[in-house]
Every structure is written in structure tokens, then in C-alpha cells.
Design a protein around this motif. Structure first.
Motif, PDB file in Angstrom:
ATOM      1  N   HIS A  39      17.998 -16.295  34.954  1.00  0.00           N
ATOM      2  CA  HIS A  39      17.369 -15.159  34.000  1.00  0.00           C
ATOM      3  C   HIS A  39      18.213 -13.948  34.534  1.00  0.00           C
ATOM      4  O   HIS A  39      18.661 -13.873  35.641  1.00  0.00           O
ATOM      5  N   PRO A  40      18.297 -13.000  33.712  1.00  0.00           N
ATOM      6  CA  PRO A  40      18.026 -12.862  32.331  1.00  0.00           C
ATOM      7  C   PRO A  40      19.399 -13.251  31.535  1.00  0.00           C
ATOM      8  O   PRO A  40      20.322 -13.343  32.234  1.00  0.00           O
ATOM      9  N   TRP A  69      15.461 -12.943  27.119  1.00  0.00           N
ATOM     10  CA  TRP A  69      14.753 -13.683  28.362  1.00  0.00           C
ATOM     11  C   TRP A  69      14.960 -13.125  29.633  1.00  0.00           C
ATOM     12  O   TRP A  69      15.754 -12.986  30.062  1.00  0.00           O
ATOM     13  N   SER A  70      13.718 -12.757  30.278  1.00  0.00           N
ATOM     14  CA  SER A  70      13.829 -12.332  31.563  1.00  0.00           C
ATOM     15  C   SER A  70      12.652 -12.813  32.652  1.00  0.00           C
ATOM     16  O   SER A  70      11.512 -13.277  32.079  1.00  0.00           O
TER      17      SER A  70
END
Length: 133
Positions: A39-40, A69-70
């Protein structure tokens, strides 16, 4: 009707992967995320199309959904990535094979908490207007 689904996805992903400020913030831009991806990152969600013909021209209005997304605690990292996405796509010219007069605009975004409490997620939608070349 002629679809722009694949040419539009290729154009968006190519543009995002070529932008160095964005790629400095994310580990990648994906259609299909590799297992154990760091991630991210950004993924392509769904693309929907609606026929939007003019008098003598075939046209489409598409909605492109992207997901950020993180694992950063809080929403700051995904918000920074959203700003980088907007710098690349919102009201910027986009070349889509087989189409002309392509316009892109940020429509909306939503911050989401994943069932995994460590994951933060923003779903962002862009509207794209295209005329068949």
C-alpha cells in the motif's frame, strides 16, 4: 453503439502510470492487484457508459470509478493521492483511441473505512464525455 470501455481504461491507466508526482505517492496503478501488493495503490473499478449522441455524431458519457487504498492511520494519505489523481485527470485532455473531443471531470468521491480497521479507501468517480472519431 460503439463502446469505449477498453480504450478508455487503457487511456486512464496509461496516463496515471506516466505521471511521476502520482507514482511517487503510490506503489502502482492496477486493474488486477497482485497478491501481497504494498500500500498505497490505485485500482480501476467499474466503468459505465450511456449513449450520448449528437445530431450526426455518435457519443458516449462514461463514468470511471477509481479506488485509492492505504494503510496510513487516518485519511491524509488517500486525500493526498486523490489530489494527485485530480491533477492528472480532472479537466485535463485525454487521448482515447477511436474517440475525439474527450472531456474529463471529477464528479464525486467518498472516504470509506474497510472492514480491516487498518485500511483506508477513497472511491472517486470521473465523468468522461467522448465523441466517436
Amino acid at each position: 453503439m460503439t463502446t469505449a470501455l477498453w480504450p478508455l481504461q487503457v487511456a486512464v491507466v496509461t496516463r496515471l502510470r506516466a505521471d511521476s508526482p502520482l507514482t511517487a505517492l503510490v506503489s502502482g496503478v492496477f486493474d488486477d492487484v497482485p497478491e501481497d501488493q504494498a500500500h498505497p495503490y490505485v485500482t480501476v473499478g467499474s466503468i459505465t457508459e450511456t449513449v450520448d449522441d449528437a445530431h450526426n455524431q455518435r457519443g458516449l458519457e462514461a463514468q470511471v470509478e477509481l479506488h485509492i487504498w492505504s494503510r496510513y492511520a487516518g485519511f491524509r494519505e488517500v486525500a493526498d493521492i486523490l489530489a494527485a489523481l485530480d491533477a492528472v485527470l480532472d479537466r485535463q485532455p485525454l487521448t482515447v483511441t477511436g474517440f475525439k473531443d474527450v472531456s474529463v471531470a471529477h464528479v464525486q468521491h467518498t472516504e470509506l473505512r474497510d472492514p480491516d480497521p487498518e485500511i483506508r479507501h477513497i472511491n472517486v468517480s470521473y465523468r468522461v464525455w467522448l465523441t466517436k472519431a
